[in-house]
Design an enzyme around this catalytic site. Structure first.
Site, PDB file in Angstrom:
ATOM      1  N   GLY A 229       0.926  -1.362   0.213  1.00  0.00           N
ATOM      2  CA  GLY A 229       0.012   0.063  -0.163  1.00  0.00           C
ATOM      3  C   GLY A 229       0.884   1.381   0.115  1.00  0.00           C
ATOM      4  O   GLY A 229       0.228   2.293   0.289  1.00  0.00           O
TER       5      GLY A 229
ATOM      6  N   TRP B 127      -0.594   4.045  -2.518  1.00  0.00           N
ATOM      7  CA  TRP B 127      -1.642   4.767  -1.910  1.00  0.00           C
ATOM      8  C   TRP B 127      -1.318   5.515  -0.545  1.00  0.00           C
ATOM      9  O   TRP B 127      -1.904   6.772  -0.573  1.00  0.00           O
ATOM     10  CB  TRP B 127      -2.540   3.542  -1.508  1.00  0.00           C
ATOM     11  CG  TRP B 127      -4.087   3.961  -1.020  1.00  0.00           C
ATOM     12  CD1 TRP B 127      -4.771   5.062  -1.416  1.00  0.00           C
ATOM     13  CD2 TRP B 127      -4.834   2.967  -0.562  1.00  0.00           C
ATOM     14  NE1 TRP B 127      -6.086   4.856  -0.882  1.00  0.00           N
ATOM     15  CE2 TRP B 127      -5.976   3.703  -0.378  1.00  0.00           C
ATOM     16  CE3 TRP B 127      -4.848   1.616   0.181  1.00  0.00           C
ATOM     17  CZ2 TRP B 127      -7.296   2.865   0.065  1.00  0.00           C
ATOM     18  CZ3 TRP B 127      -6.021   0.973   0.500  1.00  0.00           C
ATOM     19  CH2 TRP B 127      -7.152   1.958   0.597  1.00  0.00           C
TER      20      TRP B 127
ATOM     21  N   HIS C 279      11.513   1.292   2.467  1.00  0.00           N
ATOM     22  CA  HIS C 279      11.097  -0.065   2.827  1.00  0.00           C
ATOM     23  C   HIS C 279      12.373  -0.767   3.921  1.00  0.00           C
ATOM     24  O   HIS C 279      12.163  -1.860   4.339  1.00  0.00           O
ATOM     25  CB  HIS C 279      11.378  -1.206   1.535  1.00  0.00           C
ATOM     26  CG  HIS C 279      10.390  -1.124   0.695  1.00  0.00           C
ATOM     27  ND1 HIS C 279       8.957  -0.624   0.910  1.00  0.00           N
ATOM     28  CD2 HIS C 279      10.710  -1.073  -0.721  1.00  0.00           C
ATOM     29  CE1 HIS C 279       8.360  -0.478  -0.334  1.00  0.00           C
ATOM     30  NE2 HIS C 279       9.416  -0.874  -1.460  1.00  0.00           N
TER      31      HIS C 279
ATOM     32  N   ARG D   5       0.243  -5.243   5.185  1.00  0.00           N
ATOM     33  CA  ARG D   5      -1.103  -5.886   4.554  1.00  0.00           C
ATOM     34  C   ARG D   5      -0.840  -7.353   5.012  1.00  0.00           C
ATOM     35  O   ARG D   5       0.243  -7.925   5.041  1.00  0.00           O
ATOM     36  CB  ARG D   5      -0.837  -5.690   3.208  1.00  0.00           C
ATOM     37  CG  ARG D   5      -1.595  -6.215   2.399  1.00  0.00           C
ATOM     38  CD  ARG D   5      -1.319  -5.749   0.775  1.00  0.00           C
ATOM     39  NE  ARG D   5      -2.550  -6.117  -0.084  1.00  0.00           N
ATOM     40  CZ  ARG D   5      -2.561  -6.011  -1.406  1.00  0.00           C
ATOM     41  NH1 ARG D   5      -1.194  -5.606  -1.927  1.00  0.00           N
ATOM     42  NH2 ARG D   5      -3.630  -6.215  -2.065  1.00  0.00           N
TER      43      ARG D   5
ATOM     44  N   SER E 127       1.066 -10.131  -4.587  1.00  0.00           N
ATOM     45  CA  SER E 127       1.076  -8.699  -5.178  1.00  0.00           C
ATOM     46  C   SER E 127       2.441  -8.626  -5.757  1.00  0.00           C
ATOM     47  O   SER E 127       2.862  -8.184  -6.710  1.00  0.00           O
ATOM     48  CB  SER E 127       0.530  -7.514  -4.071  1.00  0.00           C
ATOM     49  OG  SER E 127       0.824  -6.327  -4.827  1.00  0.00           O
TER      50      SER E 127
ATOM     51  N   TYR F 282      -3.567  -1.974   5.170  1.00  0.00           N
ATOM     52  CA  TYR F 282      -4.066  -1.761   4.131  1.00  0.00           C
ATOM     53  C   TYR F 282      -5.812  -2.082   4.223  1.00  0.00           C
ATOM     54  O   TYR F 282      -6.548  -1.596   3.752  1.00  0.00           O
ATOM     55  CB  TYR F 282      -3.552  -2.935   3.102  1.00  0.00           C
ATOM     56  CG  TYR F 282      -3.829  -2.739   1.510  1.00  0.00           C
ATOM     57  CD1 TYR F 282      -3.481  -1.997   0.692  1.00  0.00           C
ATOM     58  CD2 TYR F 282      -4.858  -3.663   1.146  1.00  0.00           C
ATOM     59  CE1 TYR F 282      -3.966  -1.914  -0.600  1.00  0.00           C
ATOM     60  CE2 TYR F 282      -5.547  -3.534  -0.265  1.00  0.00           C
ATOM     61  CZ  TYR F 282      -4.901  -2.797  -0.910  1.00  0.00           C
ATOM     62  OH  TYR F 282      -5.122  -2.641  -2.331  1.00  0.00           O
TER      63      TYR F 282
ATOM     64  N   GLY G 192      -5.846  -3.947  -6.517  1.00  0.00           N
ATOM     65  CA  GLY G 192      -6.320  -3.345  -5.429  1.00  0.00           C
ATOM     66  C   GLY G 192      -7.227  -3.941  -4.510  1.00  0.00           C
ATOM     67  O   GLY G 192      -8.432  -3.175  -4.121  1.00  0.00           O
TER      68      GLY G 192
HETATM   69  P1  A3P Z   1      -2.290  -5.859  -5.834  1.00  0.00           P
HETATM   70  O1  A3P Z   1      -1.239  -5.975  -6.509  1.00  0.00           O
HETATM   71  O2  A3P Z   1      -2.914  -6.578  -4.959  1.00  0.00           O
HETATM   72  O3  A3P Z   1      -3.521  -5.286  -6.631  1.00  0.00           O
HETATM   73  P2  A3P Z   1       2.648  -0.932  -3.289  1.00  0.00           P
HETATM   74  O4  A3P Z   1       1.980   0.452  -3.324  1.00  0.00           O
HETATM   75  O5  A3P Z   1       3.268  -0.909  -1.848  1.00  0.00           O
HETATM   76  O6  A3P Z   1       3.694  -1.206  -4.340  1.00  0.00           O
HETATM   77  O7  A3P Z   1       1.509  -1.969  -3.307  1.00  0.00           O
HETATM   78  C1  A3P Z   1       0.948  -2.185  -4.612  1.00  0.00           C
HETATM   79  C2  A3P Z   1      -0.575  -2.606  -4.215  1.00  0.00           C
HETATM   80  O8  A3P Z   1      -1.207  -1.740  -3.626  1.00  0.00           O
HETATM   81  C3  A3P Z   1      -0.977  -3.354  -5.433  1.00  0.00           C
HETATM   82  O9  A3P Z   1      -2.008  -4.612  -4.949  1.00  0.00           O
HETATM   83  C4  A3P Z   1      -1.937  -2.047  -5.829  1.00  0.00           C
HETATM   84  O10 A3P Z   1      -2.891  -2.470  -6.822  1.00  0.00           O
HETATM   85  C5  A3P Z   1      -2.557  -1.628  -4.623  1.00  0.00           C
HETATM   86  N1  A3P Z   1      -2.723  -0.088  -4.830  1.00  0.00           N
HETATM   87  C6  A3P Z   1      -2.045   0.938  -5.405  1.00  0.00           C
HETATM   88  N2  A3P Z   1      -2.654   1.816  -5.385  1.00  0.00           N
HETATM   89  C7  A3P Z   1      -3.917   1.709  -4.657  1.00  0.00           C
HETATM   90  C8  A3P Z   1      -4.644   2.521  -3.980  1.00  0.00           C
HETATM   91  N3  A3P Z   1      -4.783   3.821  -4.313  1.00  0.00           N
HETATM   92  N4  A3P Z   1      -5.773   1.949  -3.424  1.00  0.00           N
HETATM   93  C9  A3P Z   1      -5.727   0.647  -3.145  1.00  0.00           C
HETATM   94  N5  A3P Z   1      -4.869  -0.111  -3.472  1.00  0.00           N
HETATM   95  C10 A3P Z   1      -3.797   0.351  -4.262  1.00  0.00           C
END
Ligand code: A3P
Length: 322
Positions: free
Chosen positions: A69, A72, A131, A154, A162, A219, A288
């Site tokens: 997340g 986000w 990280h 998460r 993911s 998340y 997401g």
């Molecule tokens: P998924 O691969 O399960 O879809 P990070 O940002 O830490 O790299 O994590 C990426 C994960 O967060 C991906 O999950 C992505 O789709 C999801 N993600 C990215 N932007 C988001 C948002 N605005 N709201 C919710 N989930 C989001």
């Protein structure tokens, strides 16, 4: 561990020889440093950050495991902290820049190419992400009484899936091919890369010890009630929403602009790359969803992770629903 002046390469190579190394499930080389497996090319920037990063009291550090997340959280915190500069959310830089361009990673962006970049010109509050596990953070971040840390994590099964699909999208043709999903999951359960449960637990404990300094988010909770969490983040940062802002619907507006559906469909996030052209903007927006792991992992695999969590998190109060 200190880096000696003047003999950086020598010191680095000497250090490297002393550290355990292995190959990750994604084909990349890993090195074990301060209890965690890091990608090999991450070590030098990490050491530089540990040595040179100077935290300001007004800094905001977004700390995460990959695929938990981060994107986000960057969008949300950028919008919350800069809302006086961009009062009209429809003119937010988020609409034209990927969140990773607006909030740099300490290790990937700031220290990747430079040993000691000048960060003093960045206006306050500076928002950085990382990280890096808690125990390996530059000491000054933890020592500063005011600098804030926001951690998001998460359910490890969703995080793993993911990550696996992120790697397939970005690295597969450039680096070695990743292992099959079940082999990768086996390594993941053995703490490679990571160990992720220790990464989470350390920030969880730091949050319990000093909730004013470390905010701990999940998340799944943000998915469940984003408005509540936007408010919580603003309060934690010391920029609570005024009654007027609430009445104007600013919390909802920020939640909407930062939502998965909105960010994923922006032209800037459909195209282009971050991290020196290495990673596709679009790869940060996959599904997401909560619980996507059920489409890829067996109940036995989930049970294995559940048992691991019960052991590692025992007595801590930290847990994820599976
Ligand atoms: P998924 O691969 O399960 O879809 P990070 O940002 O830490 O790299 O994590 C990426 C994960 O967060 C991906 O999950 C992505 O789709 C999801 N993600 C990215 N932007 C988001 C948002 N605005 N709201 C919710 N989930 C989001």
């Amino acid at each position: 561990m200190e880096i000696k002046e003047g003999t950086k390469d020598e010191f680095f190579n000497e250090l490297l020889q002393k550290l355990e190394q292995m190959t990750n499930w994604d084909g990349r080389k890993l090195v074990k440093y301060q209890g965690f497996w890091f990608p090999l090319n991450y070590l030098r920037p990490l050491l530089s950050a540990q040595k040179h990063f100077k935290a300001n009291d007004s800094d905001i550090i977004l700390s995460t495991l990959p695929k938990s997340g981060t994107t986000w959280l960057k969008a949300l915190v950028f919008s919350i902290a800069n809302r006086s500069i961009y009062p009209n959310i429809d003119q937010s830089p988020l609409l034209t820049s990927n969140p990773h361009k607006l909030v740099p990673f300490i290790e990937f962006d700031l220290y990747w190419n430079e040993e000691n970049p000048d960060l003093t010109h960045i206006p306050s509050p500076r928002i950085f992400s990382t990280h890096i596990p808690l125990n390996a953070l530059p000491n000054c971040i933890l020592e500063s009484s005011e600098c804030k840390i926001i951690y998001i994590c998460r359910n490890p099964l969703d995080q793993f899936i993911s990550h696996y699909y992120f790697v397939l999208q970005n690295f597969v043709s450039k680096d070695a091919a990743p292992l099959e999903l079940d082999e990768a999951f086996d390594m993941f359960c053995q703490g490679v890369p990571g160990p992720v449960l220790e990464h989470m637990l350390a920030y969880w404990n730091a949050h319990l010890e000093n909730p004013r300094k470390v905010l701990f988010l999940k998340y799944e909770d943000l998915k469940d009630n984003i408005g509540f969490n936007v408010k919580k983040i603003a309060e934690f940062l010391g920029f609570p929403f005024s009654l007027e802002e609430e009445e104007q619907g600013l919390i909802d507006e920020i939640s909407r602009v930062c939502s998965f559906g909105n960010l994923k469909n922006l032209e800037v996030n459909k195209n282009g790359y971050v991290m020196d052209g290495l990673l596709k903007n679009s790869s940060y927006f996959r599904k997401g969803e909560v619980g996507d792991w059920t489409n890829y992992l067996t109940p036995a695999m989930a049970e294995r992770m559940k048992k691991l969590m019960e052991i590692k998190f025992q007595g801590s109060g930290l847990m994820f629903n599976i």
